[in-house]
Design an enzyme around this catalytic site. Structure first.
Site, mmCIF file in Angstrom:
data_model
loop_
_atom_site.group_PDB
_atom_site.id
_atom_site.type_symbol
_atom_site.label_atom_id
_atom_site.label_comp_id
_atom_site.label_asym_id
_atom_site.label_seq_id
_atom_site.Cartn_x
_atom_site.Cartn_y
_atom_site.Cartn_z
ATOM 1 N N ASP A 151 0.810 -1.225 0.000
ATOM 2 C CA ASP A 151 0.000 0.000 0.000
ATOM 3 C C ASP A 151 0.842 1.273 0.000
ATOM 4 O O ASP A 151 0.445 2.304 0.537
ATOM 5 C CB ASP A 151 -0.971 0.019 1.208
ATOM 6 C CG ASP A 151 -1.873 -1.196 1.212
ATOM 7 O OD1 ASP A 151 -2.214 -1.680 0.121
ATOM 8 O OD2 ASP A 151 -2.231 -1.664 2.316
ATOM 9 N N GLY B 66 -4.562 -4.399 -3.793
ATOM 10 C CA GLY B 66 -5.542 -3.351 -4.070
ATOM 11 C C GLY B 66 -4.745 -2.126 -4.477
ATOM 12 O O GLY B 66 -4.155 -1.470 -3.632
ATOM 13 N N HIS B 67 -4.680 -1.872 -5.764
ATOM 14 C CA HIS B 67 -3.879 -0.759 -6.285
ATOM 15 C C HIS B 67 -4.818 0.346 -6.752
ATOM 16 O O HIS B 67 -5.602 0.144 -7.678
ATOM 17 C CB HIS B 67 -2.980 -1.234 -7.441
ATOM 18 C CG HIS B 67 -1.948 -2.230 -7.007
ATOM 19 N ND1 HIS B 67 -1.054 -2.809 -7.868
ATOM 20 C CD2 HIS B 67 -1.658 -2.729 -5.783
ATOM 21 C CE1 HIS B 67 -0.267 -3.637 -7.191
ATOM 22 N NE2 HIS B 67 -0.622 -3.604 -5.930
ATOM 23 N N LYS C 258 1.747 2.053 -5.041
ATOM 24 C CA LYS C 258 2.270 1.481 -6.296
ATOM 25 C C LYS C 258 1.310 1.729 -7.466
ATOM 26 O O LYS C 258 1.732 1.972 -8.592
ATOM 27 C CB LYS C 258 2.511 -0.034 -6.138
ATOM 28 C CG LYS C 258 3.529 -0.386 -5.068
ATOM 29 C CD LYS C 258 3.635 -1.866 -4.847
ATOM 30 C CE LYS C 258 2.384 -2.500 -4.303
ATOM 31 N NZ LYS C 258 2.036 -2.114 -2.914
ATOM 32 N N GLN D 75 1.911 -6.130 -3.159
ATOM 33 C CA GLN D 75 2.329 -6.206 -1.758
ATOM 34 C C GLN D 75 3.626 -5.388 -1.580
ATOM 35 O O GLN D 75 3.842 -4.449 -2.319
ATOM 36 C CB GLN D 75 2.522 -7.665 -1.297
ATOM 37 C CG GLN D 75 1.229 -8.459 -1.161
ATOM 38 C CD GLN D 75 0.629 -8.917 -2.483
ATOM 39 O OE1 GLN D 75 1.277 -9.614 -3.247
ATOM 40 N NE2 GLN D 75 -0.602 -8.565 -2.746
HETATM 41 P P1 GDP Z 1 -0.814 0.264 -3.484
HETATM 42 O O1 GDP Z 1 -1.412 -1.001 -2.986
HETATM 43 O O2 GDP Z 1 0.647 0.366 -3.236
HETATM 44 O O3 GDP Z 1 -1.175 0.570 -4.901
HETATM 45 O O4 GDP Z 1 -1.479 1.432 -2.604
HETATM 46 P P2 GDP Z 1 -3.052 1.577 -2.255
HETATM 47 O O5 GDP Z 1 -3.767 1.995 -3.479
HETATM 48 O O6 GDP Z 1 -3.536 0.377 -1.540
HETATM 49 O O7 GDP Z 1 -2.999 2.722 -1.176
HETATM 50 C C1 GDP Z 1 -2.501 3.984 -1.455
HETATM 51 C C2 GDP Z 1 -3.611 5.037 -1.165
HETATM 52 O O8 GDP Z 1 -3.030 6.313 -1.133
HETATM 53 C C3 GDP Z 1 -4.651 5.094 -2.272
HETATM 54 O O9 GDP Z 1 -5.865 5.468 -1.696
HETATM 55 C C4 GDP Z 1 -4.128 6.194 -3.181
HETATM 56 O O10 GDP Z 1 -5.162 6.846 -3.911
HETATM 57 C C5 GDP Z 1 -3.535 7.124 -2.182
HETATM 58 N N1 GDP Z 1 -2.368 7.890 -2.650
HETATM 59 C C6 GDP Z 1 -1.366 7.504 -3.475
HETATM 60 N N2 GDP Z 1 -0.430 8.461 -3.568
HETATM 61 C C7 GDP Z 1 -0.847 9.482 -2.776
HETATM 62 C C8 GDP Z 1 -0.300 10.759 -2.410
HETATM 63 O O11 GDP Z 1 0.796 11.143 -2.821
HETATM 64 N N3 GDP Z 1 -1.026 11.512 -1.536
HETATM 65 C C9 GDP Z 1 -2.220 11.119 -1.034
HETATM 66 N N4 GDP Z 1 -2.853 11.924 -0.186
HETATM 67 N N5 GDP Z 1 -2.765 9.925 -1.346
HETATM 68 C C10 GDP Z 1 -2.079 9.117 -2.186
HETATM 69 P P1 IMO Z 2 -0.980 -4.244 -2.213
HETATM 70 O O1 IMO Z 2 -0.535 -4.824 -3.515
HETATM 71 C C1 IMO Z 2 -0.941 -4.614 2.131
HETATM 72 C C2 IMO Z 2 -1.057 -8.676 3.762
HETATM 73 C C3 IMO Z 2 -2.295 -9.096 4.526
HETATM 74 C C4 IMO Z 2 -1.687 -10.074 5.506
HETATM 75 C C5 IMO Z 2 -0.610 -10.767 4.676
HETATM 76 C C6 IMO Z 2 -1.047 -12.090 4.065
HETATM 77 O O2 IMO Z 2 -2.268 -3.513 -2.282
HETATM 78 O O3 IMO Z 2 0.117 -3.458 -1.565
HETATM 79 P P2 IMO Z 2 -2.620 -12.736 2.023
HETATM 80 O O4 IMO Z 2 -4.063 -12.423 1.767
HETATM 81 O O5 IMO Z 2 -1.694 -12.225 0.986
HETATM 82 O O6 IMO Z 2 -2.396 -14.178 2.338
HETATM 83 O O7 IMO Z 2 -2.288 -11.945 3.381
HETATM 84 O O8 IMO Z 2 -0.281 -9.865 3.631
HETATM 85 N N1 IMO Z 2 -1.306 -8.169 2.393
HETATM 86 C C7 IMO Z 2 -1.226 -6.873 2.045
HETATM 87 N N2 IMO Z 2 -0.984 -5.787 2.794
HETATM 88 N N3 IMO Z 2 -1.104 -4.503 0.799
HETATM 89 C C8 IMO Z 2 -1.303 -5.591 0.027
HETATM 90 O O9 IMO Z 2 -1.312 -5.542 -1.306
HETATM 91 C C9 IMO Z 2 -1.427 -6.844 0.653
HETATM 92 N N4 IMO Z 2 -1.654 -8.105 0.206
HETATM 93 C C10 IMO Z 2 -1.568 -8.898 1.266
HETATM 94 O O10 IMO Z 2 -2.892 -7.999 5.157
HETATM 95 O O11 IMO Z 2 -1.038 -9.373 6.537
HETATM 96 MG MG MG Z 3 -2.955 -1.665 -1.786
#
Ligand code: GDP
Ligand code: IMO
Ligand code: MG
Length: 415
Positions: free
Chosen positions: A12, A39-40, A15, A221
Site C-alpha cells: 500500500d 488493491g492498487h 504502487k 504487496q
Molecule cells: P498500493 O497497494 O501500493 O497501490 O497502494 P493503495 O492503493 O492500496 O494505497 C494507497 C492510497 O493512497 C490510495 O488510496 C491512493 O489513492 C492514495 N495515494 C497515493 N499516492 C498518494 C499521495 O501522494 N497523496 C495522497 N494523499 N494519497 C495518495
Molecule cells: P498491495 O498490492 C498490504 C497482507 C495481509 C496479511 C498478509 C497475508 O495492495 O500493496 P494474504 O491475503 O496475501 O495471504 O495476506 O499480507 N497483504 C497486504 N498488505 N497490501 C497488500 O497488497 C497486501 N496483500 C496482502 O494484510 O497481513
Molecule cells: Mg494496496
C-alpha cells in the site's frame, strides 16, 4: 527500457498511483506475483479505481496488461474487475493477457483461507485464498489457467482435489462440503470467456523484448511481505521482491534495467505481525485519518507510524533499488514535528528475525504547515518538506527522484 516498481514497506505504498503515472512511457504492464489480495488505487479526476488482478497501467490507452505466470488467478474477481473497468474504457478487454501458467484460486481456497482466519490464530490475511492456492501450487496439485481448456483433465484434477479439500472442510473445520458439479459448470463458463485472453506469457514477453518494447513490472504487496525475506510468518505467499519478476514471467534476469522503490512518507501495515515504528497513540490515529489509511481490498484500518529508514534500507538491498518514488508527502502537512526512525535501540539495521524487539531511534525535525498538494516544482516545497526529503535520502542512502503529493495522476513532483 524495462523497469520494476516495487513496494519497499508492507504494501500500500502507492504502487497503483506510481505505475499509472509511469506507464505512459511503456508498452506492456505486467503483474508477476500475488493475486486479488492486491488493491492498487488509481485516481483520475474524480474517479477512483481499485485494481486487484488487472495491471493498473492499462488505463493508458496503448498499453497491454499481462497477468503473469507467478500470479494466482481468481476468475470471479477478475470478471467483476473487468466489467467495472470496461465502463471506463471498453477497449480494456482486448488489451489484457493472462498467462496459461497462472494457478487458479478455487472456491475451496477462499473458503479455507476464511475459515482459518476466523477460527484459528490467523495472520490477518485478505481472505482471498492466496496462501492456500500457493500451497497447492507448491504441493504440485494445483489447477492452472491452461488446464481449463482441457475439460477432461480439469474435471479429473478438480474432483481429486475437491475430495481431499472436502474432507478437510468437514473433518477439521466442521464446514459444509462444496459440490464439484457446480464448480465445473462455473469454470466452463469462465473458460469460454477467458480463452481469447490466455497466452504463453514467456513467449509473448520475450518477443516483446526482442522488438524493443518497454515493459513495466508492477509489484504487488511489499518487500516486508515477501515469502523469503519478509517478517515471516506474517507475510504473503509470493516473491514480492524485484527478483520475483524474473521467475514470475519466465524472462532472463538481465532484462530488467532498473528497479524503482515505492516508499510512503510514513509507514503502514495491514494484518498482524511486527511493525517496529507502529504508533498506536495520536500520531498513528492522525496518519490514518489524514492519509485515509483503510485497506483498498478489505477496508480494514491500516496500522500507522513514522517512516522507518532501517526497513527501507533493508528492502532497498533486497531489490537492488537506488531510487525512490516517495508518496503521500502531502499527508504529513500540519504536523508540528516529523519523526524518522534512523536505527534501532539494540541494532543499526533491520533484522526480520528480531523485528518484534526492535525499537526505532528517532530523529525529529520541524514539520510544515502548508498544503503542498498543488505544488509541482521541487523548489516550491516548504523548506521543512525539502529537509525531510533530504533526511530520508541521508538515512536510506537512496535518491528520491519523484515525490507524490496527492492521489491524482498529475500530483507528482519530479526532482
Ligand atoms: P498500493 O497497494 O501500493 O497501490 O497502494 P493503495 O492503493 O492500496 O494505497 C494507497 C492510497 O493512497 C490510495 O488510496 C491512493 O489513492 C492514495 N495515494 C497515493 N499516492 C498518494 C499521495 O501522494 N497523496 C495522497 N494523499 N494519497 C495518495
Ligand atoms: P498491495 O498490492 C498490504 C497482507 C495481509 C496479511 C498478509 C497475508 O495492495 O500493496 P494474504 O491475503 O496475501 O495471504 O495476506 O499480507 N497483504 C497486504 N498488505 N497490501 C497488500 O497488497 C497486501 N496483500 C496482502 O494484510 O497481513
Ligand atoms: Mg494496496
Amino acid at each position: 527500457m524495462n523497469i520494476a516498481v516495487i513496494g519497499l514497506q508492507w504494501g500500500d505504498e502507492g504502487k497503483g498511483k506510481v505505475v499509472d503515472y509511469l506507464a505512459k512511457d511503456f508498452d506492456i504492464d505486467v503483474r508477476f506475483q500475488g493475486g486479488a489480495n492486491a488493491g492498487h488505487t488509481v485516481r483520475v479526476g474524480e474517479k477512483e479505481l481499485i485494481f486487484h488482478q488487472i495491471p493498473c497501467g492499462i488505463l493508458n490507452k496503448d498499453i497491454t496488461g499481462v497477468i503473469g505466470a507467478g500470479c494466482v488467478f481468481d476468475p470471479s474477481v477478475f470478471f467483476e474487475e473487468l466489467n467495472n473497468l470496461k465502463k471506463v474504457d471498453p477497449t480494456i478487454e482486448e488489451r489484457i493477457k493472462i498467462s496459461q501458467f497462472c494457478h487458479l484460486v478455487m472456491p475451496y481456497h477462499i473458503m479455507i483461507d476464511r475459515i482459518r482466519e476466523e477460527t484459528q490464530q490467523g495472520i490477518g490475511t485478505t481472505k482471498k485464498g492466496i496462501g492456500v492456492a500457493y500451497e497447492d501450487k507448491y504441493g504440485r496439485i494445483g489447477l492452472r489457467v491452461g488446464d481449463m481448456f482441457n475439460p477432461e483433465r480439469f474435471e479429473k484434477l478438480l474432483k481429486h482435489n475437491l475430495s481431499r479439500k472436502n474432507l478437510i472442510l468437514m473433518e477439521i473445520y466442521r464446514a459444509e462440503p462444496l459440490s464439484d458439479n457446480e464448480i465445473i459448470h462455473q469454470f466452463r463458463e469462465y473458460a469460454d470467456r477467458l480463452r481469447p485472453m490466455v497466452i504463453d506469457d514467456t513467449a509473448f514477453l520475450s518477443r516483446a523484448i526482442k522488438e524493443k518494447k518497454n515493459i513495466i513490472f508492477e509489484g504487488a504487496q511489499g518487500t516486508l511481505l515477501d515469502i523469503n525475506f519478509g517478517t515471516y510468518p506474517y507475510v504473503t505467499s509470493s516473491h514480492t521482491i524485484a527478483g520475483g519478476a524474473n521467475i514470475g514471467v519466465g524472462i532472463g534476469p538481465l532484462y530488467i534495467d532498473k528497479v524503482i522503490g515505492v516508499v510512503k512518507a510514513y509507514t503502514t501495515r495491514v494484518g498482524r505481525g511486527p511493525f517496529p515504528s507502529e504508533d498506536d497513540s495520536c500520531l498513528g490515529e492522525d496518519l490514518r485519518k489524514m492519509g485515509k489509511e483503510f485497506g483498498a481490498t478489505t477496508g480494514r484500518p491500516r496500522r500507522c507510524g513514522p517512516f522507518d529508514a532501517g526497513v527501507v534500507r533493508y528492502a532497498a538491498r533486497l531489490n537492488g533499488v537506488e531510487e525512490i518514488f516517495l508518496t503521500k508527502l502531502d499527508v504529513l502537512s500540519g504536523l508540528d514535528k516529523i519523526k524518522i526512525g534512523v536505527a534501532y535501540n539494540n541494532k543499526k539495521d533491520f533484522d526480520p528475525f528480531l523485528a518484534e524487539e526492535l525499537n526505532p531511534i528517532y530523529n525529529e525535525i520541524p514539520g510544515f504547515k502548508e498544503d503542498i498538494s498543488m505544488i509541482r516544482d521541487f523548489n516550491d516545497l516548504p523548506e521543512q518538506a525539502r529537509n525531510y526529503i533530504k533526511l530520508i535520502e541521508h538515512h536510506t542512502n537512496l535518491q528520491v527522484n519523484f515525490i507524490s503529493v496527492g492521489p491524482n495522476r498529475d500530483a507528482v513532483i519530479k526532482k
